[in-house]
Design a protein around this motif. Sequence first.
Motif, PDB file in Angstrom:
ATOM      1  N   PRO A   1       0.795  -1.242   0.000  1.00  0.00           N
ATOM      2  CA  PRO A   1       0.000   0.000   0.000  1.00  0.00           C
ATOM      3  C   PRO A   1       0.824   1.286   0.000  1.00  0.00           C
ATOM      4  N   ALA A   2       2.063   1.217   0.495  1.00  0.00           N
ATOM      5  CA  ALA A   2       2.839   2.469   0.581  1.00  0.00           C
ATOM      6  C   ALA A   2       3.791   2.642  -0.608  1.00  0.00           C
ATOM      7  N   SER A   3       3.754   1.728  -1.559  1.00  0.00           N
ATOM      8  CA  SER A   3       4.654   1.826  -2.710  1.00  0.00           C
ATOM      9  C   SER A   3       3.999   2.631  -3.825  1.00  0.00           C
ATOM     10  N   VAL A   4       4.824   3.390  -4.543  1.00  0.00           N
ATOM     11  CA  VAL A   4       4.301   4.104  -5.707  1.00  0.00           C
ATOM     12  C   VAL A   4       4.136   3.072  -6.824  1.00  0.00           C
ATOM     13  N   LEU A   5       2.938   3.009  -7.392  1.00  0.00           N
ATOM     14  CA  LEU A   5       2.655   2.006  -8.437  1.00  0.00           C
ATOM     15  C   LEU A   5       2.634   2.685  -9.795  1.00  0.00           C
ATOM     16  N   ARG A   6       3.541   2.240 -10.659  1.00  0.00           N
ATOM     17  CA  ARG A   6       3.590   2.920 -11.961  1.00  0.00           C
ATOM     18  C   ARG A   6       2.831   2.149 -13.031  1.00  0.00           C
ATOM     19  N   LEU A   7       1.884   2.842 -13.629  1.00  0.00           N
ATOM     20  CA  LEU A   7       1.211   2.347 -14.829  1.00  0.00           C
ATOM     21  C   LEU A   7       2.216   2.605 -15.957  1.00  0.00           C
ATOM     22  N   SER A   8       2.946   1.539 -16.336  1.00  0.00           N
ATOM     23  CA  SER A   8       4.169   1.719 -17.124  1.00  0.00           C
ATOM     24  C   SER A   8       3.940   1.533 -18.621  1.00  0.00           C
ATOM     25  N   ALA A   9       4.677   0.585 -19.235  1.00  0.00           N
ATOM     26  CA  ALA A   9       4.523   0.382 -20.677  1.00  0.00           C
ATOM     27  C   ALA A   9       3.094  -0.051 -21.000  1.00  0.00           C
ATOM     28  N   GLY A  10       2.682   0.219 -22.228  1.00  0.00           N
ATOM     29  CA  GLY A  10       1.393  -0.272 -22.710  1.00  0.00           C
ATOM     30  C   GLY A  10       0.289   0.771 -22.703  1.00  0.00           C
ATOM     31  N   ARG A  11       0.566   1.986 -22.153  1.00  0.00           N
ATOM     32  CA  ARG A  11      -0.517   2.981 -22.096  1.00  0.00           C
ATOM     33  C   ARG A  11      -0.953   3.438 -23.471  1.00  0.00           C
ATOM     34  N   ASN A  12      -0.006   3.401 -24.441  1.00  0.00           N
ATOM     35  CA  ASN A  12      -0.355   3.849 -25.793  1.00  0.00           C
ATOM     36  C   ASN A  12      -1.413   2.942 -26.426  1.00  0.00           C
ATOM     37  N   GLU A  13      -1.468   1.702 -25.957  1.00  0.00           N
ATOM     38  CA  GLU A  13      -2.422   0.734 -26.501  1.00  0.00           C
ATOM     39  C   GLU A  13      -3.714   0.723 -25.678  1.00  0.00           C
ATOM     40  N   MET A  14      -3.791   1.546 -24.625  1.00  0.00           N
ATOM     41  CA  MET A  14      -4.979   1.526 -23.755  1.00  0.00           C
ATOM     42  C   MET A  14      -5.901   2.688 -24.087  1.00  0.00           C
ATOM     43  N   THR A  15      -7.191   2.491 -23.845  1.00  0.00           N
ATOM     44  CA  THR A  15      -8.131   3.611 -23.960  1.00  0.00           C
ATOM     45  C   THR A  15      -7.968   4.516 -22.733  1.00  0.00           C
ATOM     46  N   ASP A  16      -8.503   5.711 -22.821  1.00  0.00           N
ATOM     47  CA  ASP A  16      -8.529   6.602 -21.653  1.00  0.00           C
ATOM     48  C   ASP A  16      -9.291   5.938 -20.505  1.00  0.00           C
ATOM     49  N   GLU A  17     -10.352   5.223 -20.877  1.00  0.00           N
ATOM     50  CA  GLU A  17     -11.188   4.592 -19.837  1.00  0.00           C
ATOM     51  C   GLU A  17     -10.401   3.499 -19.104  1.00  0.00           C
ATOM     52  N   ALA A  18      -9.605   2.745 -19.862  1.00  0.00           N
ATOM     53  CA  ALA A  18      -8.800   1.687 -19.230  1.00  0.00           C
ATOM     54  C   ALA A  18      -7.772   2.316 -18.284  1.00  0.00           C
ATOM     55  N   GLN A  19      -7.174   3.422 -18.707  1.00  0.00           N
ATOM     56  CA  GLN A  19      -6.203   4.083 -17.822  1.00  0.00           C
ATOM     57  C   GLN A  19      -6.901   4.630 -16.579  1.00  0.00           C
ATOM     58  N   ALA A  20      -8.099   5.187 -16.775  1.00  0.00           N
ATOM     59  CA  ALA A  20      -8.853   5.732 -15.626  1.00  0.00           C
ATOM     60  C   ALA A  20      -9.108   4.620 -14.596  1.00  0.00           C
ATOM     61  N   LEU A  21      -9.427   3.446 -15.108  1.00  0.00           N
ATOM     62  CA  LEU A  21      -9.672   2.294 -14.229  1.00  0.00           C
ATOM     63  C   LEU A  21      -8.400   1.960 -13.435  1.00  0.00           C
TER      64      LEU A  21
END
Length: 335
Positions: free
Chosen positions: A273-293
């Motif tokens: 819970p105290a770690s910074v979680l990075r949404l890393s590679a693959g965002r270019n292939e995701m919709t805005d909605e998937a990233q929001a989730l």
Amino acid sequence: MALLSKDLIQQTVSKAPQTDIRHDWTLAEAEALFSFPFNDLLFRAQTLHRKFFAANEVQISTLLSIKTGGCPEDCAYCPQSAHYETGTNREPLMNIDSVLAAAREAKRGGASRFCMGAAWRRPNDQDLEAVCQMVEGVKEIGLETCVTLGMLREDQAEKLSESGLNYYNHNIDTSEEYYKEIITTRSYEDRLNTLENVRNAGINVCSGGIVGMGETQKDRSGMLTTLATLPEHPQSVPINMLVAVEGTPLSDEPAIDAINFARTIAVARIMMPASVLRLSAGRNEMTDEAQALCFAAGANSIFYGDVLLTTDNPERAADMALFDRLGLKPSKPKT
Ligand code: SAM
Ligand code: DTB
Ligand code: SF4
């Protein structure tokens, strides 16, 4: 998805709230979390996220490939491995002036951390010396520093620590069992040894993995259990969605669905819970909605800038528009 016994789920539910930061997670508990109803999982992840972090802040890192391609390692996902024909150009280690120019540009763009990646199995001592100078220069510009250079000996980790390095990225990538299917030129233990050297040198650990390589939910649970049972949770945990690159053995791997990906983020948030979680590679292939989730599931860091190491990342303007839509703002550096 196989549901686990109600008893085990109950046990997981009742155990975790007593202490948020645990190092005794079991594989069965991680699997139980994965099988929670989605809303319950996200509620739990959000609740913990808000206990440890400002709810709407996202840490922003910019990535630069300082030595590209021609890597001797055989990692089935990687466009930079010399074992595959992916069209990635081989380039030598960049000179320090070009690296510092890119760091200044990243700072102007709004990044708080500058991450430098090299396609090495491990650095040689001369290259390490050059990287230490880059770290010192980037720090002077006023950015946090992170490097990812492959395996490190104890003395090499010490040297990086002396240069003032803030984070070292070294991913365990997947479960110990699935690792052998993906990487043939080094072992899981090699990876864990480097993490130990980095930790002992007092550098913050950045370690996570890749989702969508054909692994099972049990493998994802195994990967998160390994990370969450390290002597210290990695301060930063990148969760990459596989970028399926032509020429690599994983090029035809079907994309993982956004809900399962968000589940992985939520389980990581609950277990660390105290770690910074990075949404890393693959965002270019995701919709805005998937990233929001994913942000709702507890992700609170991204790579910002239109390339990762060799593959595409969203344009900065698109990311800022998404931040506006979601009411997110970049967080300030801690160091
Ligand atoms: N050579 C060093 C190493 O392997 O640690 C540093 C660079 S390596 C490219 C850093 C990480 O990028 C890998 O551990 C992997 O998790 C991630 N990565 C590489 N290719 C990827 C891909 N196609 N999709 C998602 N993540 C990838
Ligand atoms: C990490 O976990 N993801 C970044 C960073 N650490 C170095 C790398 C992603 C690489 C994606 C494939 C590429 O662009 O070459
Ligand atoms: Fe080399 Fe790192 Fe790519 Fe593996 S992941 S091939 S070690 S650059």
